[in-house]
Design a protein around this motif. Structure first.
Motif, short mmCIF file in Angstrom:
data_model
loop_
_atom_site.label_atom_id
_atom_site.label_comp_id
_atom_site.label_asym_id
_atom_site.label_seq_id
_atom_site.Cartn_x
_atom_site.Cartn_y
_atom_site.Cartn_z
N ALA A 41 15.47 9.57 1.38
CA ALA A 41 14.62 9.12 0.28
C ALA A 41 14.19 10.28 -0.63
CB ALA A 41 13.39 8.41 0.83
N GLY A 42 14.60 11.50 -0.27
CA GLY A 42 14.31 12.64 -1.12
C GLY A 42 13.13 13.48 -0.70
N TYR A 43 12.59 13.22 0.49
CA TYR A 43 11.45 13.99 0.97
C TYR A 43 11.90 15.13 1.88
CZ TYR A 43 8.82 9.93 -0.68
OH TYR A 43 8.31 8.92 -1.44
N GLU A 44 11.20 16.22 1.80
CA GLU A 44 11.45 17.32 2.72
C GLU A 44 10.59 17.12 3.96
OE1 GLU A 44 10.95 22.20 2.94
OE2 GLU A 44 11.11 21.19 0.99
N VAL A 45 11.23 17.06 5.11
CA VAL A 45 10.51 16.85 6.37
C VAL A 45 10.27 18.20 7.03
CG1 VAL A 45 10.56 15.76 8.64
CG2 VAL A 45 11.50 14.56 6.65
N ASP A 46 9.00 18.49 7.32
CA ASP A 46 8.64 19.79 7.86
C ASP A 46 8.54 19.81 9.38
OD1 ASP A 46 7.92 21.17 5.21
OD2 ASP A 46 6.68 19.36 5.14
N THR A 47 8.15 18.66 9.97
CA THR A 47 7.87 18.65 11.40
C THR A 47 8.43 17.40 12.07
OG1 THR A 47 5.81 19.89 11.08
CG2 THR A 47 6.04 18.68 13.15
N VAL A 48 9.20 17.61 13.15
CA VAL A 48 9.64 16.53 14.04
C VAL A 48 9.36 17.01 15.46
CG1 VAL A 48 11.54 15.09 14.83
CG2 VAL A 48 11.48 15.87 12.45
N PRO A 49 8.58 16.27 16.23
CA PRO A 49 8.24 16.75 17.59
C PRO A 49 9.44 16.72 18.52
CG PRO A 49 7.48 14.51 17.30
CD PRO A 49 7.98 14.95 15.95
N ASP A 50 9.39 17.51 19.57
CA ASP A 50 10.45 17.49 20.57
C ASP A 50 10.47 16.18 21.33
OD1 ASP A 50 11.26 20.07 19.91
OD2 ASP A 50 9.89 20.99 21.34
N GLU A 51 9.27 15.62 21.56
CA GLU A 51 9.15 14.30 22.20
C GLU A 51 8.82 13.29 21.12
OE1 GLU A 51 6.00 11.91 25.02
OE2 GLU A 51 6.26 14.06 25.39
N TYR A 52 9.68 12.27 20.96
CA TYR A 52 9.57 11.36 19.82
C TYR A 52 8.57 10.23 20.08
CZ TYR A 52 14.11 13.65 19.26
OH TYR A 52 15.12 14.57 19.19
N THR A 53 7.33 10.61 20.31
CA THR A 53 6.27 9.65 20.58
C THR A 53 4.99 10.09 19.88
OG1 THR A 53 5.49 10.83 22.54
CG2 THR A 53 7.22 9.17 22.88
N ALA A 55 0.84 -1.20 0.00
CA ALA A 55 0.00 0.00 0.00
C ALA A 55 0.87 1.25 0.00
CB ALA A 55 -0.92 0.00 1.22
N ALA A 56 0.28 2.35 -0.46
CA ALA A 56 0.97 3.64 -0.45
C ALA A 56 0.04 4.69 0.14
CB ALA A 56 1.39 4.03 -1.87
N PRO A 57 0.59 5.73 0.75
CA PRO A 57 -0.26 6.77 1.33
C PRO A 57 -1.07 7.51 0.27
CG PRO A 57 2.01 6.94 2.11
CD PRO A 57 2.02 6.00 0.96
N ARG A 58 -2.16 8.09 0.70
CA ARG A 58 -2.93 8.96 -0.17
C ARG A 58 -2.08 10.17 -0.55
NH1 ARG A 58 -8.83 9.63 2.57
NH2 ARG A 58 -8.96 11.17 0.89
N GLU A 59 -2.40 10.77 -1.68
CA GLU A 59 -1.61 11.91 -2.15
C GLU A 59 -2.40 13.22 -2.13
OE1 GLU A 59 0.14 10.88 -5.90
OE2 GLU A 59 1.44 9.34 -5.00
N ASP A 60 -3.53 13.20 -1.41
CA ASP A 60 -4.36 14.41 -1.36
C ASP A 60 -4.49 14.95 0.05
OD1 ASP A 60 -5.87 12.38 -0.29
OD2 ASP A 60 -7.71 12.85 -1.40
N ASP A 63 4.28 10.43 -3.83
CA ASP A 63 4.55 11.86 -3.96
C ASP A 63 3.69 12.61 -2.95
OD1 ASP A 63 4.95 14.49 -4.66
OD2 ASP A 63 4.29 14.28 -6.74
N PRO A 64 4.31 13.29 -1.98
CA PRO A 64 3.52 14.00 -0.98
C PRO A 64 2.84 15.26 -1.50
CG PRO A 64 5.84 14.45 -0.66
CD PRO A 64 5.76 13.41 -1.74
N GLY A 65 3.20 15.69 -2.71
CA GLY A 65 2.61 16.91 -3.23
C GLY A 65 2.95 18.09 -2.34
N GLY A 66 1.92 18.85 -1.99
CA GLY A 66 2.15 20.00 -1.13
C GLY A 66 1.91 19.73 0.33
N ALA A 67 1.82 18.45 0.72
CA ALA A 67 1.52 18.10 2.11
C ALA A 67 2.68 18.46 3.03
CB ALA A 67 1.22 16.61 2.22
N THR A 68 2.33 18.76 4.27
CA THR A 68 3.31 18.92 5.33
C THR A 68 3.73 17.53 5.79
OG1 THR A 68 2.38 21.03 6.07
CG2 THR A 68 3.70 19.79 7.66
N VAL A 69 5.00 17.19 5.65
CA VAL A 69 5.49 15.86 6.01
C VAL A 69 6.00 15.90 7.45
CG1 VAL A 69 7.16 14.04 5.50
CG2 VAL A 69 6.07 15.31 3.63
#
Length: 247
Positions: free
Chosen positions: A89-101, A43-48, A69-75
């Motif tokens: 893998a070539g994706y731009e990561v926008d958000t990583v929480p301070d607590e990794y849970t 399976a692959a994630p939705r792209e919308d 393709d994440p498109g314009g999604a916030t990753v």
């Protein structure tokens, strides 16, 4: 005086190799005993979606292999290891929480996802905390199961060692590793003895959900990692076990 033996339950890939190298670098003897095996679903994630949440290195690699393709999604990545894999893998990561849970990610996103479409791409054993928390924040949540986690054949050396009183420490990285450890111990006819053996060992867990599972199954936990990474778990578990080792 025998070496300090430390069981690690990572999947049998580079994660297990890295875990073994880390335990060895800490001066202890690693007991590699994979309790998880990855079965991709295709399976692959939705792209919308407006937001896409990746919760593991495996998930990041699988979505890349699927050509997602994440498109314009916030990753969003649940922690630095996942974020690194996504970036590789070539994706731009926008958000990583301070607590990794899961709860940490919910806390990071809850003020901005009201009315947003959030895609959560992960294994079949993901915590309900993430979905329920995002829904409570007003998001429209869709989950895609990228892979299943199963117990590999041949696992269980650590259970035998624990039953024989020859395991000094164990690093549980998820609730499922706890459950699979006990299942394989039961299959080998040593569940009661293995659980008793863990009482004399230093048991480390990676976070509160794993702690709760261990306690529910009668396992005494000595260390809860200060952050939800294997490096922290291993270092803190070995450090807690070291006084016994050096006596």
């Amino acid at each position: 005086m025998r070496d300090l033996s430390v069981a690690v339950f990572r999947p049998d890939d580079e994660r297990l190799t890295d875990a073994v190298e880390l335990i060895d670098s800490l001066g202890a003897t690693p007991i590699p005993d994979p309790m998880l095996s990855v079965e991709p679903t295709g399976a692959a994630p939705r792209e919308d979606a407006d937001y896409v949440v990746l919760t593991s290195k495996t998930g990041a690699e699988l979505v890349s292999e699927a050509g997602w393709d994440p498109g314009g999604a916030t990753v969003c990545a649940i922690g630095p290891k996942t974020a690194d894999a996504a970036r590789e893998a070539g994706y731009e990561v926008d958000t990583v929480p301070d607590e990794y849970t899961s709860s940490g990610l919910v806390a990071t996103l809850e003020d901005e996802v009201d009315g947003a479409r959030v895609e959560v791409a992960r294994s079949d054993h993901g915590s309900a905390v993430l979905l329920e928390g995002l829904e409570a924040a007003g998001a429209y949540v869709h989950e895609t199961i990228l892979y299943r986690l199963v117990r590999p054949e041949g696992s269980g050396e650590s259970a035998e060692l624990a039953a024989d009183g020859e395991l000094d420490a164990a690093c549980f990285t998820s609730s499922l590793t706890v459950e699979h450890f006990l299942e394989v111990a039961a299959d080998r006819g040593v569940r009661e003895a293995a659980t008793a053996g863990l009482e004399d060992a230093v048991v480390g867990v990676i976070g509160e959900p794993t702690l709760e599972t261990a306690v529910e199954h009668g396992i005494d936990v000595d260390v809860v990692a200060s952050e939800a990474t294997f490096d922290a778990l291993a270092c803190e578990t070995v450090e807690a076990a070291a006084p016994t080792y050096h006596e």
